[in-house]
Design a protein around this motif. Structure first.
Motif, PDB file in Angstrom:
ATOM      1  N   GLN A 154       0.819  -1.206   0.000  1.00  0.00           N
ATOM      2  CA  GLN A 154       0.000   0.000   0.000  1.00  0.00           C
ATOM      3  C   GLN A 154       0.856   1.261   0.000  1.00  0.00           C
ATOM      4  OE1 GLN A 154      -3.084  -0.630  -0.614  1.00  0.00           O
ATOM      5  NE2 GLN A 154      -2.665  -2.808  -0.309  1.00  0.00           N
ATOM      6  N   ALA A 155       2.094   1.153   0.477  1.00  0.00           N
ATOM      7  CA  ALA A 155       3.009   2.296   0.478  1.00  0.00           C
ATOM      8  C   ALA A 155       3.705   2.480  -0.860  1.00  0.00           C
ATOM      9  CB  ALA A 155       4.045   2.132   1.585  1.00  0.00           C
ATOM     10  N   GLY A 156       3.449   1.581  -1.810  1.00  0.00           N
ATOM     11  CA  GLY A 156       3.996   1.740  -3.148  1.00  0.00           C
ATOM     12  C   GLY A 156       5.178   0.862  -3.481  1.00  0.00           C
ATOM     13  N   PHE A 157       5.523  -0.086  -2.622  1.00  0.00           N
ATOM     14  CA  PHE A 157       6.616  -0.995  -2.941  1.00  0.00           C
ATOM     15  C   PHE A 157       6.251  -1.809  -4.180  1.00  0.00           C
ATOM     16  CE2 PHE A 157       8.103   0.453   0.902  1.00  0.00           C
ATOM     17  CZ  PHE A 157       9.142  -0.268   1.464  1.00  0.00           C
ATOM     18  N   GLY A 158       7.219  -2.001  -5.057  1.00  0.00           N
ATOM     19  CA  GLY A 158       7.006  -2.791  -6.254  1.00  0.00           C
ATOM     20  C   GLY A 158       7.157  -4.276  -5.992  1.00  0.00           C
ATOM     21  N   ALA A 159       6.873  -5.067  -7.017  1.00  0.00           N
ATOM     22  CA  ALA A 159       6.903  -6.524  -6.869  1.00  0.00           C
ATOM     23  C   ALA A 159       8.275  -7.020  -6.444  1.00  0.00           C
ATOM     24  CB  ALA A 159       6.476  -7.181  -8.177  1.00  0.00           C
ATOM     25  N   ASP A 160       9.341  -6.491  -7.046  1.00  0.00           N
ATOM     26  CA  ASP A 160      10.685  -6.941  -6.694  1.00  0.00           C
ATOM     27  C   ASP A 160      11.015  -6.612  -5.248  1.00  0.00           C
ATOM     28  OD1 ASP A 160      11.025  -7.927  -9.239  1.00  0.00           O
ATOM     29  OD2 ASP A 160      12.217  -6.220  -9.952  1.00  0.00           O
ATOM     30  N   GLU A 161      10.585  -5.437  -4.796  1.00  0.00           N
ATOM     31  CA  GLU A 161      10.856  -5.045  -3.410  1.00  0.00           C
ATOM     32  C   GLU A 161      10.084  -5.924  -2.435  1.00  0.00           C
ATOM     33  OE1 GLU A 161      11.474  -0.330  -3.294  1.00  0.00           O
ATOM     34  OE2 GLU A 161       9.681  -0.953  -4.419  1.00  0.00           O
ATOM     35  N   VAL A 162       8.826  -6.222  -2.750  1.00  0.00           N
ATOM     36  CA  VAL A 162       8.024  -7.075  -1.881  1.00  0.00           C
ATOM     37  C   VAL A 162       8.616  -8.477  -1.823  1.00  0.00           C
ATOM     38  CG1 VAL A 162       5.751  -8.145  -1.573  1.00  0.00           C
ATOM     39  CG2 VAL A 162       5.920  -5.740  -2.236  1.00  0.00           C
ATOM     40  N   ARG A 163       9.021  -8.985  -2.973  1.00  0.00           N
ATOM     41  CA  ARG A 163       9.624 -10.320  -2.995  1.00  0.00           C
ATOM     42  C   ARG A 163      10.942 -10.343  -2.223  1.00  0.00           C
ATOM     43  NH1 ARG A 163       7.384 -14.228  -5.843  1.00  0.00           N
ATOM     44  NH2 ARG A 163       5.717 -13.720  -7.321  1.00  0.00           N
ATOM     45  N   ALA A 164      11.689  -9.243  -2.266  1.00  0.00           N
ATOM     46  CA  ALA A 164      12.941  -9.177  -1.509  1.00  0.00           C
ATOM     47  C   ALA A 164      12.663  -9.200  -0.005  1.00  0.00           C
ATOM     48  CB  ALA A 164      13.716  -7.925  -1.896  1.00  0.00           C
ATOM     49  N   LEU A 165      11.634  -8.470   0.433  1.00  0.00           N
ATOM     50  CA  LEU A 165      11.274  -8.482   1.849  1.00  0.00           C
ATOM     51  C   LEU A 165      10.900  -9.892   2.301  1.00  0.00           C
ATOM     52  CD1 LEU A 165       9.025  -5.283   2.160  1.00  0.00           C
ATOM     53  CD2 LEU A 165      11.348  -5.573   3.035  1.00  0.00           C
ATOM     54  N   ILE A 166      10.058 -10.535   1.517  1.00  0.00           N
ATOM     55  CA  ILE A 166       9.624 -11.877   1.899  1.00  0.00           C
ATOM     56  C   ILE A 166      10.764 -12.869   1.747  1.00  0.00           C
ATOM     57  CG2 ILE A 166       8.006 -13.744   1.341  1.00  0.00           C
ATOM     58  CD1 ILE A 166       5.955 -11.597   0.647  1.00  0.00           C
ATOM     59  N   GLY A 167      11.636 -12.640   0.776  1.00  0.00           N
ATOM     60  CA  GLY A 167      12.817 -13.494   0.644  1.00  0.00           C
ATOM     61  C   GLY A 167      13.696 -13.425   1.881  1.00  0.00           C
ATOM     62  N   GLY A 168      13.834 -12.230   2.456  1.00  0.00           N
ATOM     63  CA  GLY A 168      14.599 -12.096   3.699  1.00  0.00           C
ATOM     64  C   GLY A 168      13.961 -12.876   4.835  1.00  0.00           C
ATOM     65  N   ALA A 169      12.627 -12.832   4.906  1.00  0.00           N
ATOM     66  CA  ALA A 169      11.917 -13.588   5.939  1.00  0.00           C
ATOM     67  C   ALA A 169      12.090 -15.091   5.734  1.00  0.00           C
ATOM     68  CB  ALA A 169      10.436 -13.227   5.930  1.00  0.00           C
ATOM     69  N   ARG A 170      12.043 -15.535   4.492  1.00  0.00           N
ATOM     70  CA  ARG A 170      12.228 -16.960   4.215  1.00  0.00           C
ATOM     71  C   ARG A 170      13.643 -17.412   4.582  1.00  0.00           C
ATOM     72  NH1 ARG A 170      10.412 -18.427  -1.723  1.00  0.00           N
ATOM     73  NH2 ARG A 170      10.705 -20.539  -0.867  1.00  0.00           N
ATOM     74  N   ALA A 171      14.629 -16.558   4.308  1.00  0.00           N
ATOM     75  CA  ALA A 171      16.002 -16.900   4.665  1.00  0.00           C
ATOM     76  C   ALA A 171      16.150 -17.016   6.182  1.00  0.00           C
ATOM     77  CB  ALA A 171      16.962 -15.844   4.113  1.00  0.00           C
ATOM     78  N   GLU A 172      15.485 -16.121   6.902  1.00  0.00           N
ATOM     79  CA  GLU A 172      15.538 -16.177   8.364  1.00  0.00           C
ATOM     80  C   GLU A 172      14.891 -17.455   8.886  1.00  0.00           C
ATOM     81  OE1 GLU A 172      16.174 -15.289  12.345  1.00  0.00           O
ATOM     82  OE2 GLU A 172      17.111 -14.507  10.521  1.00  0.00           O
ATOM     83  N   VAL A 173      13.728 -17.803   8.357  1.00  0.00           N
ATOM     84  CA  VAL A 173      13.064 -19.039   8.763  1.00  0.00           C
ATOM     85  C   VAL A 173      13.954 -20.245   8.467  1.00  0.00           C
ATOM     86  CG1 VAL A 173      11.105 -20.571   8.280  1.00  0.00           C
ATOM     87  CG2 VAL A 173      10.731 -18.119   8.569  1.00  0.00           C
ATOM     88  N   GLY A 174      14.663 -20.207   7.340  1.00  0.00           N
ATOM     89  CA  GLY A 174      15.562 -21.311   7.000  1.00  0.00           C
ATOM     90  C   GLY A 174      16.687 -21.493   7.992  1.00  0.00           C
ATOM     91  N   ARG A 175      17.048 -20.429   8.713  1.00  0.00           N
ATOM     92  CA  ARG A 175      18.115 -20.519   9.713  1.00  0.00           C
ATOM     93  C   ARG A 175      17.615 -21.002  11.064  1.00  0.00           C
ATOM     94  NH1 ARG A 175      20.000 -15.854   6.761  1.00  0.00           N
ATOM     95  NH2 ARG A 175      18.725 -14.436   8.026  1.00  0.00           N
ATOM     96  N   TRP A 176      16.300 -21.127  11.211  1.00  0.00           N
ATOM     97  CA  TRP A 176      15.752 -21.533  12.496  1.00  0.00           C
ATOM     98  C   TRP A 176      15.908 -23.021  12.780  1.00  0.00           C
ATOM     99  CZ3 TRP A 176      10.337 -18.706  12.374  1.00  0.00           C
ATOM    100  CH2 TRP A 176      10.569 -17.316  12.515  1.00  0.00           C
ATOM    101  N   ASP A 177      16.103 -23.839  11.782  1.00  0.00           N
ATOM    102  CA  ASP A 177      16.096 -25.290  11.983  1.00  0.00           C
ATOM    103  C   ASP A 177      17.285 -25.711  12.844  1.00  0.00           C
ATOM    104  OD1 ASP A 177      15.901 -28.045  11.873  1.00  0.00           O
ATOM    105  OD2 ASP A 177      15.324 -28.080   9.752  1.00  0.00           O
ATOM    106  N   ALA A 178      16.994 -26.109  14.065  1.00  0.00           N
ATOM    107  CA  ALA A 178      18.036 -26.467  15.024  1.00  0.00           C
ATOM    108  C   ALA A 178      18.694 -27.799  14.699  1.00  0.00           C
ATOM    109  CB  ALA A 178      17.444 -26.513  16.437  1.00  0.00           C
ATOM    110  N   ARG A 179      18.132 -28.557  13.777  1.00  0.00           N
ATOM    111  CA  ARG A 179      18.671 -29.870  13.476  1.00  0.00           C
ATOM    112  C   ARG A 179      19.911 -29.790  12.617  1.00  0.00           C
ATOM    113  NH1 ARG A 179      13.548 -32.510  10.823  1.00  0.00           N
ATOM    114  NH2 ARG A 179      13.869 -30.592   9.649  1.00  0.00           N
ATOM    115  N   GLY A 180      20.088 -28.644  11.928  1.00  0.00           N
ATOM    116  CA  GLY A 180      21.253 -28.481  11.061  1.00  0.00           C
ATOM    117  C   GLY A 180      21.187 -29.380   9.846  1.00  0.00           C
ATOM    118  N   GLY A 181      22.267 -29.331   9.061  1.00  0.00           N
ATOM    119  CA  GLY A 181      22.479 -30.202   7.906  1.00  0.00           C
ATOM    120  C   GLY A 181      21.384 -30.267   6.936  1.00  0.00           C
TER     121      GLY A 181
END
Length: 200
Positions: A173-200
């Motif tokens: 709603q603030a005017g972010f474009g598709a690439d910017e929105v995908r980058a924000l969510i990509g950062g969140a996905r990368a963070e979630v990927g680091r949460w797995d305590a099992r490793g490997g």
């Protein structure tokens, strides 16, 4: 008593079109004339079928929530995976927000409106927040049960992801474009990927 004339339009299709109008343009910017053109019926038919513009928005929001439940929240809440389900939800959210020229989220649009009809909008916003928290909580609960995250981390990570989702909704709603929105969510996905305590 004289019977009224039968409807000559599909009310379900009309509600779908109204939802798309509110989703694209918001409540205030969608005038009665816009709705007449989009729905292909006159003001009297709209009033007879749906009542006021506010009641039409109420129906549109309910329809939107059902779609959100079917396509994003239901699979997140009811899936068999933990962090994988969260990642799939975030990926789907990116597609959802950037579809159709980055139309964003109807709930996010209502959050961003300066003066929405609160009596209509507030219950839907509350229901959305509850449903989002429940779905994320269920997925992260499964992640904790699988040893992917600690059981004591579920609540704080639900909070983090709720903030991320709402923030991305408002970014559109603030005017972010598709690439910017995908980058924000990509950062969140990368963070979630680091949460797995099992490793490997």
């Amino acid at each position: 008593m004289t019977r009224g004339r039968p409807r000559t339009f599909d009310a379900d299709e009309a509600l779908e079109r109204a939802m798309r109008m509110f989703w694209r343009h918001g409540y205030r910017a969608t005038t009665t004339r816009h709705l007449e053109r989009a729905l292909g019926i006159g003001q009297s038919s709209i009033a007879h079928a749906f009542g006021s513009k506010e009641r039409l928005l109420d129906g549109a929001l309910a329809r939107y929530e059902a779609r959100l439940e079917r396509e994003l929240l239901g699979p997140l809440r009811d899936g068999g995976e933990g962090l994988v389900a969260v990642d799939a939800f975030l990926s789907g959210l990116a597609d959802w927000l950037t579809a159709d020229g980055t139309r964003g989220c109807l709930i996010g649009r209502m959050l961003a409106e300066a003066d929405p009809p609160q009596a209509v909008v507030a219950p839907h916003l509350d229901a959305y927040r509850v449903a989002l928290r429940e779905a994320l909580g269920a997925a992260l609960g499964r992640a904790a049960a699988a040893g992917e995250i600690g059981s004591g981390q579920v609540a704080s990570r639900v909070d983090l992801l709720v903030g991320t989702v709402l923030g991305c909704n408002l970014a559109v709603q603030a005017g972010f474009g598709a690439d910017e929105v995908r980058a924000l969510i990509g950062g969140a996905r990368a963070e979630v990927g680091r949460w797995d305590a099992r490793g490997g």
